[in-house]
Design a protein around this motif. Structure first.
Motif, PDB file in Angstrom:
ATOM      1  N   ILE A   5       0.849  -1.187   0.000  1.00 12.08           N
ATOM      2  CA  ILE A   5       0.000   0.000   0.000  1.00 12.08           C
ATOM      3  C   ILE A   5       0.884   1.236   0.000  1.00 12.08           C
ATOM      4  O   ILE A   5       1.839   1.332   0.754  1.00 12.08           O
ATOM      5  N   ARG A   6       0.556   2.188  -0.852  1.00 13.12           N
ATOM      6  CA  ARG A   6       1.268   3.457  -0.853  1.00 13.12           C
ATOM      7  C   ARG A   6       0.648   4.338   0.209  1.00 13.12           C
ATOM      8  O   ARG A   6      -0.559   4.502   0.269  1.00 13.12           O
ATOM      9  N   ASN A   7       1.498   4.924   1.030  1.00 12.49           N
ATOM     10  CA  ASN A   7       1.010   5.793   2.090  1.00 12.49           C
ATOM     11  C   ASN A   7       1.945   6.996   2.174  1.00 12.49           C
ATOM     12  O   ASN A   7       2.898   6.987   2.912  1.00 12.49           O
ATOM     13  N   ASP A   8       1.681   8.021   1.395  1.00 12.64           N
ATOM     14  CA  ASP A   8       2.507   9.212   1.417  1.00 12.64           C
ATOM     15  C   ASP A   8       2.084  10.093   2.573  1.00 12.64           C
ATOM     16  O   ASP A   8       0.918  10.179   2.914  1.00 12.64           O
ATOM     17  N   ASP A   9       3.054  10.748   3.166  1.00 16.38           N
ATOM     18  CA  ASP A   9       2.761  11.661   4.260  1.00 16.38           C
ATOM     19  C   ASP A   9       2.424  13.031   3.684  1.00 16.38           C
ATOM     20  O   ASP A   9       3.229  13.634   3.000  1.00 16.38           O
ATOM     21  N   MET A  30       9.664  15.638  -2.074  1.00 16.25           N
ATOM     22  CA  MET A  30      10.075  14.963  -3.278  1.00 16.25           C
ATOM     23  C   MET A  30       9.270  13.689  -3.440  1.00 16.25           C
ATOM     24  O   MET A  30       9.070  12.955  -2.490  1.00 16.25           O
ATOM     25  N   SER A  31       8.842  13.420  -4.623  1.00 14.23           N
ATOM     26  CA  SER A  31       8.140  12.176  -4.905  1.00 14.23           C
ATOM     27  C   SER A  31       9.156  11.038  -4.981  1.00 14.23           C
ATOM     28  O   SER A  31      10.228  11.199  -5.557  1.00 14.23           O
ATOM     29  N   MET A  32       8.826   9.925  -4.405  1.00 15.83           N
ATOM     30  CA  MET A  32       9.720   8.760  -4.413  1.00 15.83           C
ATOM     31  C   MET A  32       9.115   7.691  -5.318  1.00 15.83           C
ATOM     32  O   MET A  32       8.368   6.850  -4.871  1.00 15.83           O
ATOM     33  N   VAL A  68      10.496   4.574   4.511  1.00 15.91           N
ATOM     34  CA  VAL A  68      11.710   5.109   3.912  1.00 15.91           C
ATOM     35  C   VAL A  68      11.603   6.624   3.975  1.00 15.91           C
ATOM     36  O   VAL A  68      10.605   7.202   3.548  1.00 15.91           O
ATOM     37  N   SER A  69      12.628   7.265   4.536  1.00 20.96           N
ATOM     38  CA  SER A  69      12.614   8.722   4.608  1.00 20.96           C
ATOM     39  C   SER A  69      14.021   9.249   4.372  1.00 20.96           C
ATOM     40  O   SER A  69      15.011   8.557   4.585  1.00 20.96           O
ATOM     41  N   ALA A  70      14.074  10.490   3.929  1.00 22.18           N
ATOM     42  CA  ALA A  70      15.361  11.145   3.699  1.00 22.18           C
ATOM     43  C   ALA A  70      15.186  12.630   3.918  1.00 22.18           C
ATOM     44  O   ALA A  70      14.130  13.201   3.648  1.00 22.18           O
ATOM     45  N   LYS A  71      16.248  13.241   4.404  1.00 29.30           N
ATOM     46  CA  LYS A  71      16.198  14.675   4.679  1.00 29.30           C
ATOM     47  C   LYS A  71      17.520  15.278   4.226  1.00 29.30           C
ATOM     48  O   LYS A  71      18.581  14.875   4.674  1.00 29.30           O
ATOM     49  N   ASN A  72      17.417  16.215   3.320  1.00 28.95           N
ATOM     50  CA  ASN A  72      18.571  16.946   2.815  1.00 28.95           C
ATOM     51  C   ASN A  72      18.242  18.400   3.052  1.00 28.95           C
ATOM     52  O   ASN A  72      17.681  19.071   2.194  1.00 28.95           O
ATOM     53  N   GLU A  73      18.540  18.868   4.242  1.00 26.37           N
ATOM     54  CA  GLU A  73      18.079  20.201   4.626  1.00 26.37           C
ATOM     55  C   GLU A  73      19.268  21.128   4.780  1.00 26.37           C
ATOM     56  O   GLU A  73      20.202  20.845   5.519  1.00 26.37           O
ATOM     57  N   ARG A  74      19.219  22.213   4.077  1.00 21.90           N
ATOM     58  CA  ARG A  74      20.240  23.239   4.201  1.00 21.90           C
ATOM     59  C   ARG A  74      19.635  24.383   5.006  1.00 21.90           C
ATOM     60  O   ARG A  74      18.528  24.837   4.709  1.00 21.90           O
ATOM     61  N   LYS A  75      20.335  24.834   5.996  1.00 17.08           N
ATOM     62  CA  LYS A  75      19.825  25.902   6.864  1.00 17.08           C
ATOM     63  C   LYS A  75      20.230  27.258   6.293  1.00 17.08           C
ATOM     64  O   LYS A  75      21.391  27.504   6.020  1.00 17.08           O
ATOM     65  N   PHE A  76      19.246  28.132   6.104  1.00 19.05           N
ATOM     66  CA  PHE A  76      19.492  29.481   5.625  1.00 19.05           C
ATOM     67  C   PHE A  76      18.752  30.441   6.532  1.00 19.05           C
ATOM     68  O   PHE A  76      17.563  30.292   6.767  1.00 19.05           O
ATOM     69  N   GLU A  77      19.442  31.409   7.014  1.00 15.12           N
ATOM     70  CA  GLU A  77      18.816  32.438   7.838  1.00 15.12           C
ATOM     71  C   GLU A  77      18.237  33.512   6.934  1.00 15.12           C
ATOM     72  O   GLU A  77      18.817  33.849   5.900  1.00 15.12           O
ATOM     73  N   VAL A  94      12.787  17.018   1.623  1.00 18.71           N
ATOM     74  CA  VAL A  94      12.324  16.042   2.596  1.00 18.71           C
ATOM     75  C   VAL A  94      11.495  15.035   1.807  1.00 18.71           C
ATOM     76  O   VAL A  94      10.625  15.416   1.031  1.00 18.71           O
ATOM     77  N   ALA A  95      11.776  13.766   1.986  1.00 19.30           N
ATOM     78  CA  ALA A  95      11.028  12.735   1.276  1.00 19.30           C
ATOM     79  C   ALA A  95      10.697  11.612   2.245  1.00 19.30           C
ATOM     80  O   ALA A  95      11.522  11.237   3.074  1.00 19.30           O
ATOM     81  N   SER A  96       9.476  11.087   2.133  1.00 14.68           N
ATOM     82  CA  SER A  96       9.121   9.924   2.939  1.00 14.68           C
ATOM     83  C   SER A  96       7.999   9.173   2.243  1.00 14.68           C
ATOM     84  O   SER A  96       7.178   9.750   1.534  1.00 14.68           O
ATOM     85  N   ARG A  97       8.026   7.879   2.456  1.00 16.27           N
ATOM     86  CA  ARG A  97       6.989   7.021   1.889  1.00 16.27           C
ATOM     87  C   ARG A  97       6.947   5.739   2.702  1.00 16.27           C
ATOM     88  O   ARG A  97       7.972   5.253   3.164  1.00 16.27           O
ATOM     89  N   ASN A  98       5.737   5.196   2.878  1.00 14.67           N
ATOM     90  CA  ASN A  98       5.541   3.958   3.623  1.00 14.67           C
ATOM     91  C   ASN A  98       5.024   2.877   2.684  1.00 14.67           C
ATOM     92  O   ASN A  98       4.209   3.155   1.808  1.00 14.67           O
ATOM     93  N   TYR A  99       5.487   1.665   2.916  1.00 16.14           N
ATOM     94  CA  TYR A  99       5.069   0.512   2.127  1.00 16.14           C
ATOM     95  C   TYR A  99       4.593  -0.565   3.096  1.00 16.14           C
ATOM     96  O   TYR A  99       5.314  -0.926   4.023  1.00 16.14           O
TER      97      TYR A  99
END
Length: 139
Positions: A5-9, A30-32, A68-77, A94-99
């Motif tokens: 089952i696809r379960n996107d947050d 991001m779509s996975m 499955v999740s991933a975070k590529n976060e750049r901090k900018f003030e 930010v990407a996440s998906r549940n199977y």
């Protein structure tokens, strides 16, 4: 793989910020895209995750859900200055998906490999128990 089952947050705050939030503070979801294969022994998932480093990816199994999740976060003030004159900064993802794989998998044997922007997961299934018949003596 009928049980998968696809379960996107979905996060309404992210949707709101997509249209109305300041560009430099936005999170980009991001779509996975995923290819899934199944046979009697295992599930095989190939998940597109370009732009992430292996260290930014997390895979967990809980209550039959492979997350499955991933975070590529750049901090900018806000108002941050540097030698370049940025008009817009939005390269944070930010990407996440549940199977749903169920509870009949051998979780200690799940394997993962990340190569060329593709996360490959092998999820072995439990072997079905052989049905045996034995005669019960009646006293």
């Amino acid at each position: 793989m009928r049980d998968l089952i696809r379960n996107d947050d979905w996060n309404l705050e992210d949707v709101f910020n997509e249209f109305f939030g300041p560009a430099h503070l936005e999170k980009r979801n991001m779509s996975m895209k995923t290819d899934v294969k199944e046979d009697e022994n295992q599930y095989e998932l190939d998940i597109d995750m370009p732009g992430f480093k292996k260290e930014e990816i997390s895979v967990t199994l809980k209550n039959g859900y492979l997350s499955v999740s991933a975070k590529n976060e750049r901090k900018f003030e806000q108002g941050e200055k540097d030698s370049k004159n940025y008009v817009r900064r939005e390269r944070s993802y930010v990407a996440s998906r549940n199977y749903y794989v169920g509870d009949k998998v051998r979780e200690e044997e799940i394997s993962a490999k990340y190569e060329n922007g593709v996360l490959s997961l092998i999820v072995p299934k439990e072997k079905p128990k052989e049905i045996t018949t034995h005669k019960i003596k009646i006293d």
